[in-house]
Design an enzyme around this catalytic site. Structure first.
Site: not given
Length: 840
Positions: A116, A118-120
């Site tokens: 997602a 928001r994680y990368i």
């Protein structure tokens, strides 16, 4: 009247709707083409990609940014949803060129999705910062809401479109530009700038192999074939080491499973063990050839795919179809123009800097600054006094002194000036003049400057970007030869039907649903049909077999009665080419003609038959032998030779005959590593029951048959010839552990077919240098380089005795990289008393 009025209103309304529909659709089509699906010629980017990169540049501080934040920033410029921006950003990141990524960005090889947003995280790569941005040379426009400026195109100084590739479907047209190798693009750009010819071929992140023989410079109508790399681990196991472009490991495994379920190939299972490297392991079914399975994987699964390029770009607000060469030339010209523009801007900046530094020097050196200490009524009079003080020194300047120059000077703090200050200003002026001279030189030699620019890109960023996809010619796989027999064929001889659904009738053989079947009837008719559920041939079927096109060895022997004349004829014929589903009459054409005797012979055998005549006929000899070997093999339409004019009671087989055909001529195509009978490659000889000897550069040999579906690694084959167990093999190999060349002579003592045996000493770095089966081999050895070259010849038959095939051998000489070896043919007039070693 009311009805007529309503109808006219409806008609007017319909025409209005139609007009609006035409306009709206054209607007929509133009928008999709120009603003969404097709990249621009200038920078090779679609609008969403350009806006993402521009947003990342605005956010750039050298650190990674959350992808979610980048998407939010991009939405200020891109009038679409976050999902489309996120997908485009991930796609850019996976190409590993413009964006440095951190986190799980998915894998194009396996088809795994990225994590997602928001994680990368991501940031612009150093390469992107070098080639894609320069605010001074960028043309700007208002964003969709008029609040911000965005670039019309980025000042891209690299053929990015060819490096990344592009894929897009618009309204009424599409584009598909394949990615190319970074280093090869830089080298081609340099060649173009120097006026040399260049060639460009696709290169994929996924590796594999590519046949570019029909690439056609990326034009519409061209095609490339891409294959996975398939290795044979052993006779029961295959490993796929790469996937074709656009195919994922999961999709490839699924296509293999479907081909197995459909009976096209026979495997036990396929296992995806991909980790850092792609690997799909295929376990073969018992008794299945690995060579045929490899061909079948290419023929029936996604191990081979065809890709049709269609290079379409936006140029001048219009779509244009171009070639790869045109794209490169346009990009290099564009880069050259941008470099010129940057140099011109830099030159202007340097000249402005020189002018101001010279003013500053005069201002302090000539003590003009003291005008500031005098009392004037107004500030304007102070400035006028300073301007007047500069008049005597204007000739030392390249342009006049402006009010802005004077204001800038007055802003500097006035302090006591020393000689060192003046010397420093003089040094600055000399340095600026040197820079101006260099920039002017670069402008005058712009092509050389552009060449140096691409050479610097290659040196700075080319490491690790070497070609991953091997370019090679692919052989054409005949699917009938590699298709697995996956269905059973049945025949109803009396009624004249043949097919796979006649399970209550006579079983014939297993075949593939891709095969053609040739069928003969007692009436003397022949027909070739595709394998199917049920097909009518003709009553009284006497023979059926799988049809092989252009088969000149299978020979049919036949004796038939011509009903019109009562004469019986014998004929031998081949069936090489036919029209499917067409009936062919093998007799003279009379309605009641019939076949007395028929045989099919795979190798042209000619048997002996016993002909028994009718007891009521007037012939004196009622029985006689007929020899088919006396007949010449002709075409299927030949009448044949007269056997007898008397009525025949029956014809019986008496004695098997020998083949009347010469052995098969076999060639080895070293381009594809295939045996063939089409005269392609090196002629190996005439073969009947003989075997082949193959020796490889890793020091192994194998004895194999003449099966044409075999695959050899042509690059590793050092010797391939007809196998003679009495021939002595002479081999020279490198012994890395002793740093020497070793020679051995031996005979083949093994007999197992298609099994490799190592005959050189095992060890890392050991490899076969040269090998021959000549009776009295002479090895020419060249040592040294330049003027120090020496050549020696060794008569190895007199130096080394014949030993066992497992023996290590005897030392020939010390190893050196400069040594070159080759075999020489022994001269016919050679004196047998010559020494074993002589020099030229």
């Amino acid at each position: 009247m009311a009805e007529k009025k309503d109808i006219s209103q409806i008609t007017n309304n319909e025409s209005g709707v139609q007009g609006q529909y035409k306009t709206w659709f054209l607007d929509y089509a133009s928008y999709v083409i120009l603003e969404r699906a097709v990249p621009a010629m200038e920078d090779g980017l679609k609008p969403v990609q350009r806006r993402i990169l521009h947003s990342m540049k605005e956010m750039d501080d050298g650190r990674y940014n959350k992808v979610a934040n980048i998407i939010g920033q991009s939405m200020q410029y891109h009038p679409h949803g976050d999902a489309s921006i996120g997908d485009a950003l991930v796609n850019l990141g996976q190409k590993d060129l413009l964006i440095d990524t951190q986190g799980n960005w998915g894998d194009v090889r396996t088809g795994d999705d990225a994590a997602a947003p928001r994680y990368i995280e991501a940031r612009l790569s150093k390469f992107a910062l070098d080639v894609a941005f320069n605010a001074k040379t960028t043309e700007w426009q208002l964003s969709y809401d008029g609040r911000k400026n965005e670039p019309v195109t980025l000042p891209m100084k690299f053929p990015l479109l060819l490096a990344q590739g592009a894929d897009g479907i618009a309204v009424g047209l599409s584009t598909k530009i394949l990615p190319h190798n970074f280093c090869e693009l830089c080298e081609a750009s340099i060649k173009y700038l120097r006026g040399k010819k260049f060639e460009l071929y696709p290169d994929f992140q996924t590796g594999g192999m590519i046949d570019v023989s029909n690439y056609n410079d990326g034009k519409r109508g061209g095609k490339v074939r891409v294959r996975a790399v398939i290795e044979e681990i052993d006779k029961k196991t295959l490993a796929i080491r790469s996937v074709p472009y656009g195919v994922t490991t999961s999709a490839l495994a699924e296509s293999i499973t479907k081909a197995n379920d459909a009976g096209k190939i026979k495997i036990k299972k396929v296992t995806d063990v991909t980790a850092s490297e792609v690997e799909l392991q295929i376990d073969l079914a018992p008794g299945i050839s690995s060579d045929i399975t490899i061909d079948a994987l290419y023929a029936f699964t996604d191990c081979e795919v065809s890709i049709s390029p269609n290079a379409c770009v936006i140029e001048g607000q219009k779509p244009r179809f171009v070639t790869v060469s045109e794209l490169l030339r346009s990009s290099v010209d564009h880069t050259k123009g941008l470099l010129q523009k940057e140099l011109e801007i830099k030159l202007q900046e340097l000249e402005d800097k020189w002018h101001y530094t010279s003013l500053e020097k005069i201002f302090f050196e000539e003590k003009i600054y003291k005008e500031l200490e005098k009392k004037y009524d107004t500030w304007d009079k102070v400035l006028e006094a300073i301007e007047k003080a500069f008049v005597p020194f204007v000739k030392q300047l390249k342009r006049g002194v402006t009010r802005e120059d004077v204001l800038k000077l007055t802003e500097k703090p006035v302090r006591r000036i020393y000689k060192l200050d003046i010397d420093e200003l003089n040094n600055q002026i000399r340095s600026i003049e040197a820079d101006i001279k260099q920039v002017q030189y670069d402008l005058d030699h712009l092509t050389d400057f552009a060449v140096a620019y691409f050479e610097n890109l290659l040196k700075k960023y080319g490491k690790g970007k070497e070609r991953k996809t091997e370019i090679k010619l692919f052989d054409t796989i005949k699917i009938q030869q590699v298709a697995i027999a996956n269905t059973k064929l049945y025949v109803n001889r009396e009624e004249g039907f043949i097919g796979t659904s006649l399970k209550k009738d006579e079983y014939l053989f297993d075949c593939s649903d891709l095969d053609d079947i040739v069928v003969f009837t007692k009436r003397g008719m022949m027909k070739v049909v595709k394998v199917g559920d049920k097909a009518f041939i003709g009553k009284d079927i006497i023979h059926a077999a799988i049809f092989k096109k252009n088969d000149e060895r299978t020979t049919y022997n036949m004796i038939y009665l011509d009903a019109a004349s009562g004469t019986s004829y014998g004929k031998r014929f081949n069936v090489t080419g036919i029209t499917r589903d067409k009936e062919y009459d093998l007799t003279k054409g009379a309605d009641k003609s019939k076949v007395y005797y028929f045989s099919a012979n795979a190798n042209g055998e000619a048997e002996v038959v016993k002909v028994v005549l009718s007891p009521n006929c007037t012939a004196r000899i009622k029985e006689f032998e007929f020899y088919f070997e006396e007949l010449e093999i002709k075409g299927r339409s030949s009448i044949g030779n007269i056997v007898t004019k008397y009525p025949i009671k029956n014809v019986k087989f008496k004695e098997a005959g020998r083949s009347t055909l010469a052995g098969r001529k076999i060639w080895f195509d070293d381009q594809f590593g295939r045996l063939n009978t089409e005269e392609k490659g090196t002629y190996l000889g005439m073969f009947e029951d003989e075997k082949l000897l193959v020796i490889y550069n890793d020091g192994t040999y194998e004895i194999t048959d003449l099966e044409l579906t075999q695959r050899f690694d042509a690059a590793s084959v050092l010797l391939i010839e007809k196998f003679n167990p009495e021939k002595i093999i002479t081999a020279v190999y490198k012994d890395a552990s002793k740093n020497q060349f070793t020679v051995k002579r031996f005979k083949i003592e093994t007999s197992t077919l298609k099994t490799k045996y190592a005959f050189i000493k095992e060890g890392d770095g050991n490899e076969l240098e040269c090998v021959t089966t000549d009776e009295d081999p002479i090895l020419a050895v060249q040592t040294g380089r330049g003027q120090q070259v020496r050549t020696a010849k060794f008569k190895l038959a007199k130096m080394v005795d014949v030993m066992g095939w497992k023996a290590i051998g005897a030392k020939l000489m010390d190893y050196s990289k400069s040594i070159e070896m080759q075999w020489e043919t022994r001269p016919k007039e050679e004196n047998n008393n010559q020494p074993e070693l002589f020099a030229e």
